[in-house]
Design an enzyme around this catalytic site. Structure first.
Site, PDB file in Angstrom:
ATOM      1  N   HIS A  71       0.831  -1.201   0.000  1.00  0.00           N
ATOM      2  CA  HIS A  71       0.000   0.000   0.000  1.00  0.00           C
ATOM      3  C   HIS A  71       0.869   1.256   0.000  1.00  0.00           C
ATOM      4  O   HIS A  71       0.634   2.196  -0.775  1.00  0.00           O
ATOM      5  CB  HIS A  71      -0.913  -0.032   1.235  1.00  0.00           C
ATOM      6  CG  HIS A  71      -1.734   1.198   1.423  1.00  0.00           C
ATOM      7  ND1 HIS A  71      -3.023   1.311   0.949  1.00  0.00           N
ATOM      8  CD2 HIS A  71      -1.454   2.368   2.055  1.00  0.00           C
ATOM      9  CE1 HIS A  71      -3.507   2.506   1.275  1.00  0.00           C
ATOM     10  NE2 HIS A  71      -2.570   3.163   1.950  1.00  0.00           N
ATOM     11  N   GLU A  72       1.897   1.269   0.846  1.00  0.00           N
ATOM     12  CA  GLU A  72       2.775   2.441   0.922  1.00  0.00           C
ATOM     13  C   GLU A  72       3.624   2.591  -0.337  1.00  0.00           C
ATOM     14  O   GLU A  72       3.863   3.705  -0.811  1.00  0.00           O
ATOM     15  CB  GLU A  72       3.667   2.354   2.161  1.00  0.00           C
ATOM     16  CG  GLU A  72       2.917   2.301   3.488  1.00  0.00           C
ATOM     17  CD  GLU A  72       1.941   3.462   3.674  1.00  0.00           C
ATOM     18  OE1 GLU A  72       2.217   4.572   3.158  1.00  0.00           O
ATOM     19  OE2 GLU A  72       0.899   3.260   4.313  1.00  0.00           O
ATOM     20  N   GLU A 125      -6.015   6.925  -1.143  1.00  0.00           N
ATOM     21  CA  GLU A 125      -5.981   5.743  -0.279  1.00  0.00           C
ATOM     22  C   GLU A 125      -6.627   4.546  -0.967  1.00  0.00           C
ATOM     23  O   GLU A 125      -6.108   3.429  -0.923  1.00  0.00           O
ATOM     24  CB  GLU A 125      -6.672   6.033   1.054  1.00  0.00           C
ATOM     25  CG  GLU A 125      -5.973   7.046   1.938  1.00  0.00           C
ATOM     26  CD  GLU A 125      -4.639   6.542   2.437  1.00  0.00           C
ATOM     27  OE1 GLU A 125      -4.395   5.320   2.416  1.00  0.00           O
ATOM     28  OE2 GLU A 125      -3.814   7.375   2.855  1.00  0.00           O
TER      29      GLU A 125
END
Length: 202
Positions: A71-72, A125
């Site tokens: 995700h990062e 996100e």
């Protein structure tokens, strides 16, 4: 122990970075583990990723940690970090001008910053969740681990928070988006020749 955790986190991150498109080879990737009880991770410009030790309260398996790091990494490969910084600066500048013209209190500045940055950040996100699923699947990690990860994350705080005034999607919305994109990720996992190596946390 901290050295063991750093090695473990780097092991998983390296496998994810290895499947990225060639255009990201030039980034100076660096993964740093911080002694911090909050279950969090974050991305900074230039390929820097920070992971708090508190993340292990919610990421209970290597696959789940791969979901966090994937995700990062997605925030970086999708230019979210740079875009968020630019968006924030624009919102701050307009808020300052608005306060000066109307002579209203600083709440004007805060409201303007919220209007300019938060909806954009929620979109980032969601995008990072989906792109991260693809990265972890390509690296041989099981994307289904993201479901338990975010259920665990939800249990750490207010699971009923709304999308409004939040830089993250609501927990129910996030899980729905993940489930909707799970099939594609599982297909990728079934076709990839890469199998996640055994990263061991001592």
């Amino acid at each position: 122990e901290n050295l063991d955790i750093q090695t473990f986190v780097e092991c998983i991150a390296d496998q994810l970075i290895d499947v990225l498109p060639d255009e990201f080879d030039g980034l100076d990737w660096e993964i740093i583990v911080f002694e911090d009880e909050s279950p969090n991770a974050y991305a900074l410009m230039g390929g820097k990723i920070g992971v708090n030790t508190g993340i292990f309260k919610v990421a209970e398996t290597p696959d789940a940690l791969a979901a966090v790091i994937g995700h990062e990494i997605a925030h970086l490969t999708e230019d979210h970090v740079y875009e968020r910084a630019q968006r924030h600066l624009a919102g701050e500048a307009i808020g300052i001008i608005g306060s000066a013209i109307t002579r209203l209190p600083s709440t004007t500045r805060t409201a303007t910053a919220l209007a300019f940055t938060l909806p954009f950040s929620r979109s980032q996100e969601t995008d990072a969740d989906i792109v991260g699923l693809r990265y972890m699947s390509l690296a041989g990690f099981d994307p289904r681990s993201t479901i338990n990860l975010w259920k665990n994350m939800s249990a750490q705080g207010d699971s009923q928070r709304s999308d409004f005034a939040s830089t993250h999607p609501s927990d129910s919305r996030r899980l729905t988006d993940l489930v909707l994109n799970m099939t594609d990720s599982l297909v990728i996992l079934s076709k990839t020749e890469k199998k996640a190596d055994s990263c061991i946390r001592n």
